[in-house]
Design a protein around this motif. Structure first.
Motif, PDB file in Angstrom:
ATOM      1  N   PRO A  99     -13.115   0.914  -8.348  1.00 28.21           N
ATOM      2  CA  PRO A  99     -12.114   0.851  -9.228  1.00 28.21           C
ATOM      3  C   PRO A  99     -12.624   0.290 -10.697  1.00 28.21           C
ATOM      4  CG  PRO A  99     -11.464  -0.650  -7.866  1.00 28.21           C
ATOM      5  CD  PRO A  99     -12.857  -0.088  -7.308  1.00 28.21           C
ATOM      6  N   ASN A 100     -12.070   0.551 -11.812  1.00 33.94           N
ATOM      7  CA  ASN A 100     -12.435  -0.416 -13.027  1.00 33.94           C
ATOM      8  C   ASN A 100     -12.162  -1.754 -12.645  1.00 33.94           C
ATOM      9  OD1 ASN A 100     -12.754   1.836 -14.304  1.00 33.94           O
ATOM     10  ND2 ASN A 100     -10.741   1.920 -15.237  1.00 33.94           N
ATOM     11  N   LYS A 114     -19.168  -2.337 -10.473  1.00 37.45           N
ATOM     12  CA  LYS A 114     -20.023  -1.237 -10.511  1.00 37.45           C
ATOM     13  C   LYS A 114     -21.221  -1.567 -11.873  1.00 37.45           C
ATOM     14  CE  LYS A 114     -17.167   2.400 -11.592  1.00 37.45           C
ATOM     15  NZ  LYS A 114     -16.043   1.676 -11.586  1.00 37.45           N
ATOM     16  N   VAL A 149     -19.113   3.472  -5.900  1.00 34.17           N
ATOM     17  CA  VAL A 149     -17.742   4.004  -6.365  1.00 34.17           C
ATOM     18  C   VAL A 149     -16.890   2.704  -6.225  1.00 34.17           C
ATOM     19  CG1 VAL A 149     -16.044   5.825  -5.973  1.00 34.17           C
ATOM     20  CG2 VAL A 149     -18.132   6.265  -5.004  1.00 34.17           C
ATOM     21  N   ASN A 175     -15.736  -3.367  -4.686  1.00 38.08           N
ATOM     22  CA  ASN A 175     -14.602  -3.940  -5.196  1.00 38.08           C
ATOM     23  C   ASN A 175     -14.712  -5.452  -5.112  1.00 38.08           C
ATOM     24  OD1 ASN A 175     -12.313  -3.974  -6.705  1.00 38.08           O
ATOM     25  ND2 ASN A 175     -10.707  -3.488  -4.866  1.00 38.08           N
ATOM     26  N   SER A 198     -19.970   5.534 -10.145  1.00 31.21           N
ATOM     27  CA  SER A 198     -18.974   6.545 -10.960  1.00 31.21           C
ATOM     28  C   SER A 198     -17.438   5.983 -10.293  1.00 31.21           C
ATOM     29  CB  SER A 198     -18.850   7.910 -10.274  1.00 31.21           C
ATOM     30  OG  SER A 198     -17.927   8.939 -10.589  1.00 31.21           O
ATOM     31  N   HIS A 199     -16.074   6.539 -10.910  1.00 28.14           N
ATOM     32  CA  HIS A 199     -15.027   5.942 -10.457  1.00 28.14           C
ATOM     33  C   HIS A 199     -14.509   7.067  -9.598  1.00 28.14           C
ATOM     34  CE1 HIS A 199     -14.145   7.973 -14.165  1.00 28.14           C
ATOM     35  NE2 HIS A 199     -13.161   8.177 -13.632  1.00 28.14           N
ATOM     36  N   GLU A 214     -21.614   6.550 -15.013  1.00 31.21           N
ATOM     37  CA  GLU A 214     -20.552   7.480 -15.116  1.00 31.21           C
ATOM     38  C   GLU A 214     -21.214   8.760 -15.831  1.00 31.21           C
ATOM     39  OE1 GLU A 214     -17.416   6.925 -14.096  1.00 31.21           O
ATOM     40  OE2 GLU A 214     -17.225   4.599 -13.918  1.00 31.21           O
TER      41      GLU A 214
END
Lengths: 268, 231
Positions: free
Chosen positions: B41-42, B46, B39, B205, B188-189, B158
């Motif tokens: 953020p954009n 990931k 998991v 991250n 996934s986010h 995703e």
């Protein structure tokens, strides 16, 4: 039927039959892989080979064929191996091929009598050797389409997944690029450099509106190309028009009519 | 946590694009019974890790070990596929069986594809073009394709992005039984959806932190995502 009494008309029809087979299979591959620009590049770059052939005095079809294959493979390699943007690679080779053609044409002594024939094509002047070459290529294309249908479809649809599944994606793409170059360069004599792209894109676009699978799009576009080309020759014969341009105009009218029919059907 | 041997190990991996590392110091061990959620953020890295796992991206530092003969099933994001391509849902699923150098599809493969299509409730649209079905149905078709080769490791990018509630429920019902048969890595986010399914969660991250999904309520992932970039 009186038309069939003429040998050049029979040759033209046979040439159109082989062109339609190549158009159905290779044209559909070009359209579904969004390679129309690449096909345009290959077509125009082949002019370099024609220029060379005039200067050195060998068969222009062989010159066009060599340049077409070289361009198609170079675009694929520059894109996949050298990470050069595909559209940039196409644009560079497109202009380079044309430039080489123009330079050698200007260096060639005298007048190039068949130049217009290569630019705009003339299906009514194809020779027996041209027909044999087209026939052999069409047979090879058909065989490849039957045997390698799924690998070609899967590499075209999702190249990354095909690579993960240990398919030789780059090899398949290069082989298809060579097949595309062969088909295009052998069709130049019939429809010309300027118009060949129409036979490899318009029937496929029409077929794409009415089919759901790759094989049916190949089949239907081949039939549309054949009908368009035959009607083009017939019209050209009776109205004394250039056959290649008449074929392109006819196919464009059918494309427009198909779009309008679908639009009206959807509004019903 | 895992009781079985590792099937894939990433050791101190750094990776990125155009001379710039997107992730660094990534160490993950995937075992036969792992269900790992990744998991972040954009832009957190990931998909970069996922590409390293798939062998599509070479690490700039560290090493990746895969068990010999490891079969990986991959479910990409639906935005990565050509929706206009003339290919039926059934043929997309059959693509999963076309590993190696098979030229034709056998009867057994067709039977297996039909079973998976039924399981994913895609029977009614099996002969439709892939572009003619909904985003959620497309995701399920991609999952069926990934499962066709009976993989040891299923990697999903995703998976629930374009799914409606029905499709997501179908996926959530399928995954626990699938995790009995194969290792799963899900990117996934959506932290909530990963926590509800994965046994372990990796927060990414740029760098990573591995935590058990059971302990997640005691961590504040948002805080981690904010601070990890600054450190």
């Amino acid at each position: 039927m009186e038309l069939l009494e003429y040998t050049f008309v029979r040759n033209a029809l046979l040439s159109m039959l082989f062109l339609s087979v190549m158009s159905g299979v290779v044209g559909t591959y070009i359209v579904v892989r969004r390679m129309s620009f690449a096909a345009g590049g290959v077509t125009h770059a082949s002019f370099g080979g024609i220029g060379l052939s005039y200067y050195f005095g060998f068969n222009p079809t062989i010159g066009a064929l060599l340049f077409a294959v070289l361009t198609a493979v170079s675009v694929e390699m520059l894109h996949t191996k050298e990470k050069i943007r595909e559209d940039s690679a196409i644009a560079m080779l497109w202009s380079l091929g044309m430039a080489i053609g123009v330079i050698f044409m200007s260096l060639s002594p005298g007048y190039a009598p068949n130049l217009m024939g290569f630019m705009f094509g003339d299906v009514l002047t194809v020779s027996t050797s041209d027909i044999v070459a087209s026939g052999v290529t069409a047979a090879v294309v058909l065989l490849l389409a039957v045997v390698f249908y799924r690998p070609v479809m899967y590499v075209s649809f999702d190249r990354m997944y095909a690579s993960l599944s240990h398919w030789p994606a780059t090899l398949i793409s290069i082989v298809m690029a060579i097949v595309m170059a062969l088909s295009i360069s052998l069709s130049i004599k019939s429809v010309g450099i300027i118009l060949v792209l129409s036979v490899f894109t318009i029937p496929q676009t029409i077929a794409g509106m009415m089919t759901r699978t790759l094989w049916s799009q190949m089949l239907v576009s081949g039939v549309i190309a054949l009908i368009g080309c035959v009607l083009g020759v017939v019209f050209a014969f009776y109205f004394n028009l250039p056959a290649g341009a008449t074929t392109t105009a006819l196919l464009s009218v059918v494309l427009l009519a198909s779009k309008v029919t679908i639009y009206l059907y959807m509004r019903r | 946590m895992e009781t079985t041997e590792a099937i894939m190990t990433l050791r101190d991996v750094s990776a990125g694009y155009d001379w710039r590392n997107i992730v660094s110091g990534i160490s993950v061990s995937i075992c036969a019974d792992s269900f790992v959620g990744i998991v972040g953020p954009n832009g957190g890295g990931k998909t970069t890790i996922l590409r390293v796992m798939l062998g599509l991206l070479k690490p700039t530092h560290g090493s990746v070990w895969r068990r010999s003969g490891l079969k990986i099933g991959y479910m990409p994001q639906v935005v990565d596929i050509d929706h206009e391509f003339p290919i039926s849902v059934k043929d997309v699923v059959l693509m999963g069986q076309m590993s190696g150098h098979r030229l034709f599809v056998g009867r057994e493969s067709r039977r297996k594809a039909e079973e998976l299509i039924e399981m994913a409730r895609l029977g009614a649209v099996a002969d439709r073009k892939i572009g003619e079905i909904s985003g959620g149905q497309r995701q399920r078709a991609m999952l069926c394709r990934a499962l066709m080769s009976e993989p040891d490791l299923l990697i999903m990018d995703e998976p629930a992005t374009y799914m409606d509630r029905n499709s997501e429920t179908t996926l959530q019902k399928m995954l626990p039984s699938l995790s009995q048969k194969m290792a799963i890595v899900m990117v996934s986010h959506d932290l909530e959806s990963v926590m509800s399914m994965a046994k372990e969660v990796i927060l990414i991250n740029g760098t990573m932190r591995r935590v058990s999904s059971k302990n997640m309520p005691h961590h504040n992932p948002d805080e981690y995502f904010i601070h990890s970039r600054q450190s």
